[in-house]
Design an enzyme around this catalytic site. Sequence first.
Site, short mmCIF file in Angstrom:
data_model
loop_
_atom_site.label_atom_id
_atom_site.label_comp_id
_atom_site.label_asym_id
_atom_site.label_seq_id
_atom_site.Cartn_x
_atom_site.Cartn_y
_atom_site.Cartn_z
N ASP A 189 9.64 -21.13 9.08
CA ASP A 189 9.41 -20.80 7.66
C ASP A 189 10.62 -20.08 7.05
O ASP A 189 11.00 -19.02 7.50
CB ASP A 189 8.17 -19.89 7.64
CG ASP A 189 7.78 -19.35 6.28
OD1 ASP A 189 8.47 -19.65 5.29
OD2 ASP A 189 6.76 -18.63 6.21
N HIS A 362 5.10 -14.23 3.78
CA HIS A 362 6.17 -14.89 4.53
C HIS A 362 7.14 -13.85 5.10
O HIS A 362 7.55 -12.92 4.40
CB HIS A 362 6.93 -15.86 3.64
CG HIS A 362 6.07 -16.94 3.07
ND1 HIS A 362 5.86 -18.13 3.72
CD2 HIS A 362 5.36 -17.00 1.92
CE1 HIS A 362 5.06 -18.90 2.98
NE2 HIS A 362 4.74 -18.23 1.88
#
Lengths: 549, 549
Positions: A189, A362
């Site tokens: 990610d 995130h």
Amino acid sequence: MLKLIPLGGLGEIGLNMMVVEYGDTIFIIDAGIMFPEAYMLGVDYVIPDMDYLRQNRTRVSGVILTHAHEDHIGALPFLLREINVPVFGTPFTLGIVRHKLEEHDLLATASLHEVLPRERLKIGPFEVEFIRVNHSVVDGVGLAIRTPVGLVVHTGDFKMSQTVVEGMLTDVNRFAQCGEEGVLALLSDSTNVEKDGHTISAQEIGAELARIMEAATGRIIVALFASNIARIQQVVNIAQTRHRKVVFNGRSIEVSVAIARKLGYLNVPEGMEIDIDEVNTFPDDEVIMITTGSQGEPMSALARMAAGTHKQIKIHQEDKVILSSKFIPGNEKAIANIINNLYRRGADVVYEKISNIHVSGHAFREELKMMLNLVKPRFFMPVHGEYRHLVLHTRLARQVGIPDDHLILAQNGQIIELEENRFRIRDGISAGRVLIDGKGIGDVGRSVLKERRVLSEEGLVVVNMAFDEETGIVVYGPDIVSRGFVFETETGYLLQDAQCVVLEIVEDVTPDVPNRVDRIRSRIQTALRQYFFFTIGRRPVILPFLVEI
Amino acid sequence: MLKLIPLGGLGEIGLNMMVVEYGDTIFIIDAGIMFPEAYMLGVDYVIPDMDYLRQNRTRVSGVILTHAHEDHIGALPFLLREINVPVFGTPFTLGIVRHKLEEHDLLATASLHEVLPRERLKIGPFEVEFIRVNHSVVDGVGLAIRTPVGLVVHTGDFKMSQTVVEGMLTDVNRFAQCGEEGVLALLSDSTNVEKDGHTISAQEIGAELARIMEAATGRIIVALFASNIARIQQVVNIAQTRHRKVVFNGRSIEVSVAIARKLGYLNVPEGMEIDIDEVNTFPDDEVIMITTGSQGEPMSALARMAAGTHKQIKIHQEDKVILSSKFIPGNEKAIANIINNLYRRGADVVYEKISNIHVSGHAFREELKMMLNLVKPRFFMPVHGEYRHLVLHTRLARQVGIPDDHLILAQNGQIIELEENRFRIRDGISAGRVLIDGKGIGDVGRSVLKERRVLSEEGLVVVNMAFDEETGIVVYGPDIVSRGFVFETETGYLLQDAQCVVLEIVEDVTPDVPNRVDRIRSRIQTALRQYFFFTIGRRPVILPFLVEI
């Protein structure tokens, strides 16, 4: 030879969809949408181009969903409508998917399979293990994919928060074991690669929320993302200590809360929840409302409260509104409008800019480095980011020791061929974005968007006229009307003058000229374009309808 | 009795314009525009409603400009075109204004008067003193306005940076002297009231810029706001120490730099500047380019470099691009696109998110408190902010000891009446926003914007048909065309089917029905609306042109 083919997500935030292929077997990781950009006028949403899957439909064995966000599951109905393959996911993810498929009339035919973290799944030559990751939705996972050429780890969307709210920490141990086993490639990610340090922990958010709610003397209204069950649990916990009742308001929150409660992921004590219609029977300082609209969505519960049009809830002087979510770029003005209107109605508003009441789902740079160091991959391929994020993520990987020629900077539509000791990037798959407007799939393209833009910025002028086929005499018109152009009161003289422009052209083109009507039509186009530009500086779309009868 | 009447700027960032009135004399502080919101389709910009000034034109004695930003001077041409009053400002501000008025063909008739900081200006019963403030444009000022009821201080846009780049520190001493003299009311900039602490100083920005440029091995391209002369001076200074030549590229930068150099506000050493056409004759590591486009403007020099369409400058592998400016909300996606494209072309990009290379021009909370403490006003009125900023600024003033009933929370269009010991807020002035589209002023209103929105999101279907006036027989059509709707290839069958729908209606309405054509028209509207919604889920604008001949 293993092939990885990103159909979306490498070059944008959204549209996540990755093809994993070996020999005759294909499986898909995620099927996400993107919300349309501002220039995509009237487009409802955007899905990846699935042409490659269509061409190889018989080889597709399944789709694995890493978590329940729209940028990972939103395109699933469009995929299943074309290729009905088995769907694998964790219980909460499939709960949300079930609801979505029902809305699309696809639930009856879909084949959904629950997989739990640390469980393994066999797909042809692959063995796929789910690994728990912590993210801003519950029940997210990364994947350890055992392939004939080696182990590939996909992080999914993750961060490394060490606070247990719903007991779903990132399973660092399992990622570490993969690292010890030996990992061929890591796909990780890249969303927050621009952010230094660590995400602040859910505990800090909780403490700040508690502090704010403790000071509140009226109602508390918390707006957040419906899928953020951990945050909802935090609010419920605080509500309990403050002896406040909880109301859930907004369709997506109600769905998400119902699924989470059924699975035991969300715990709302008996007797604590009240119905929206009961709110006004309790004193203001005994109520907490959890609602949607933190992105300024115009039809959301919060927007209606701010506008004073919510059926049950009128904002009171002492109300405290908490926007516990990110301001997504593009939504700032809509959100700011709602905040200003809430202030106008006397509420106090707390939001990310002035208080630590939200954290991204995130990982930041230090967490990304930790993942790289845990997994120790031979090759590294950043995923889930715009192009600059992918570039910056490869640089970060270089910092922790991955050599330059082991960094895979790939883009949508490229084919990454992986072997034990090398990789190659080939071009060749058609990958792009398909725009969805209403029930049409992909029938809105660049030319249509361009027409819409001109219509929207300049408006439209229609000229209607009929000629006698034999004599060429005008039997009707010119009748000129406009839309989206200027005020009716002002169009009067403008359009009258435009009529004169048209009539002069008609007089000027004698009846014996060949293709007389076509000629008049094209001269009207040019003349009216010039006329409107010179008089008022605009370039409306001009549609002359001239017919011979 | 003194009257303050905000015509714009209290309820938005932009549109700054304040009327100051005593007896028969009116003067105006600033005349700003706002850039249009996303929903204002096709609107070029927005100006304040100047109706009050129009009604009182004979009493208006002048307009004072605090600095050269568009949200303070952009509406000046529209004001002067209606009421040609004297304009007062500092040299740089008037330099930019001169250029602007020339473009509007107004320079010949305008009456411009230079005033320097600490100079005083007599306007009727008022004496107005300019006080230097530091801001992100050179030559900004605040105002000390001596009125018959007391001294009113207006900060203009300011911050308290203690670094001298162009020698224009905020004149703290003068504000302090006002405070000692006794101030009736302070009007202060609220833009950054959500931000704790102090703005970082220009020195830190300079150090960071120097560090980045020192490490650069190729060309350096710095994009910034054209009016930010202090930042330009910093870049020029660093260029000099690195022995690099400087190129200025982009129209607004060239204008702004020329004015600043002429006034001695910007110093570019002899022989250091080169022309854009010479860039490619120097080695890459000997060039710094200063350019526009930091907001992602599609026609800017930077956007053309990112797209590969800039005439003289092609991006090279080692180029370093520095965006030394804020990402203004609403522009993030355009800016991100440019950054991604620059990375795709091999450049390295540095921007606010990943580096301290920009600081706001507006004071943070600690600086706002300092201004309040210096000036010690009896009454406090926050200006220059959205509604929430004004509310938060009154709360800040309460923290430093201004009593609740001395806080003036006003909005556009209200009349604030001030006397020695009290104030009153009255409603009553028409204040609003006037939309400018092309040459039209105020002829685009809500209804037009709504039409544009529908046209832009759903497109348009036009039905043309002619009937014989006597027999009622169809002599032409139905001819159906669409714009901004769906792909041509797909419209074929859709529009054919729509034709059948229309013909069925015509057959169904017998020739003897009164107002037959009107009736057919309204039934076509309804039927096509339903037809398109059921077949493809869209609601185009339907324009049936039915004529009797």
